[in-house]
Design a protein around this motif. Sequence first.
Motif, mmCIF file in Angstrom:
data_model
loop_
_atom_site.group_PDB
_atom_site.id
_atom_site.type_symbol
_atom_site.label_atom_id
_atom_site.label_comp_id
_atom_site.label_asym_id
_atom_site.label_seq_id
_atom_site.Cartn_x
_atom_site.Cartn_y
_atom_site.Cartn_z
ATOM 1 N N THR A 68 0.838 -1.206 0.000
ATOM 2 C CA THR A 68 0.000 0.000 0.000
ATOM 3 C C THR A 68 0.869 1.250 0.000
ATOM 4 O O THR A 68 0.595 2.215 -0.731
ATOM 5 N N ARG A 71 2.374 1.711 -3.478
ATOM 6 C CA ARG A 71 1.351 2.200 -4.411
ATOM 7 C C ARG A 71 1.048 3.672 -4.156
ATOM 8 O O ARG A 71 0.981 4.473 -5.090
ATOM 9 N N ASP A 72 0.887 4.040 -2.891
ATOM 10 C CA ASP A 72 0.582 5.431 -2.564
ATOM 11 C C ASP A 72 1.731 6.363 -2.927
ATOM 12 O O ASP A 72 1.514 7.468 -3.428
ATOM 13 N N ASP A 75 1.664 6.835 -6.680
ATOM 14 C CA ASP A 75 0.589 7.746 -7.087
ATOM 15 C C ASP A 75 0.946 9.197 -6.783
ATOM 16 O O ASP A 75 0.680 10.092 -7.585
ATOM 17 N N ASN A 102 -6.834 -0.290 -9.561
ATOM 18 C CA ASN A 102 -7.444 -0.012 -8.256
ATOM 19 C C ASN A 102 -8.631 -0.934 -7.993
ATOM 20 O O ASN A 102 -8.832 -1.388 -6.860
ATOM 21 N N ASP A 105 -7.201 -4.266 -7.032
ATOM 22 C CA ASP A 105 -6.686 -4.207 -5.658
ATOM 23 C C ASP A 105 -7.823 -4.275 -4.652
ATOM 24 O O ASP A 105 -7.737 -5.001 -3.650
#
Length: 151
Positions: A68, A71-72, A75, A102, A105
């Motif tokens: 996570t 991914r964050d 982004d 997304n 996920d």
Amino acid sequence: MDNVVGAGHSAVPGPVPASSPANSNAVQRYLNAVNALCDGLEQKIIALNGGRFDIPLKDFLAQLPRHTKLRDDFDRQLAAIVVPQAAAAKARALAAYIAFANKLDAARLRAARQGAAAYQREIDAEQKSAASDPSIAARNAAGFSQSCNAR
């Protein structure tokens, strides 16, 4: 120069004719920046789980916080890349792919919370259909690297 474009990317004002060499160079710089970001994420994902998405549930749950964060971070870094007006369609193709990723996920997380059987059914469903999603072909056709699959 570049113009403001959606998809969470930033931009610098100042129009340039669409067919200019400056636009072509700006588009290539944009693609290079995004592809470098994807390459970096792919390397981190491979280090985390071998680059596989069909990992056992216990491993998925153990790796979830790190995944996570990766991914964050991706982004956030993507949002900081300037999107030239001439690359607006490419940015939309990438945004469509990210929306698809997304959804995958979220579906995987929902299934994981339901237990091992639901999680395995989700993984099996993804293996059968995810690779043929049109957003992947559109992303690739727009010039983004296969390494963007890591997102």
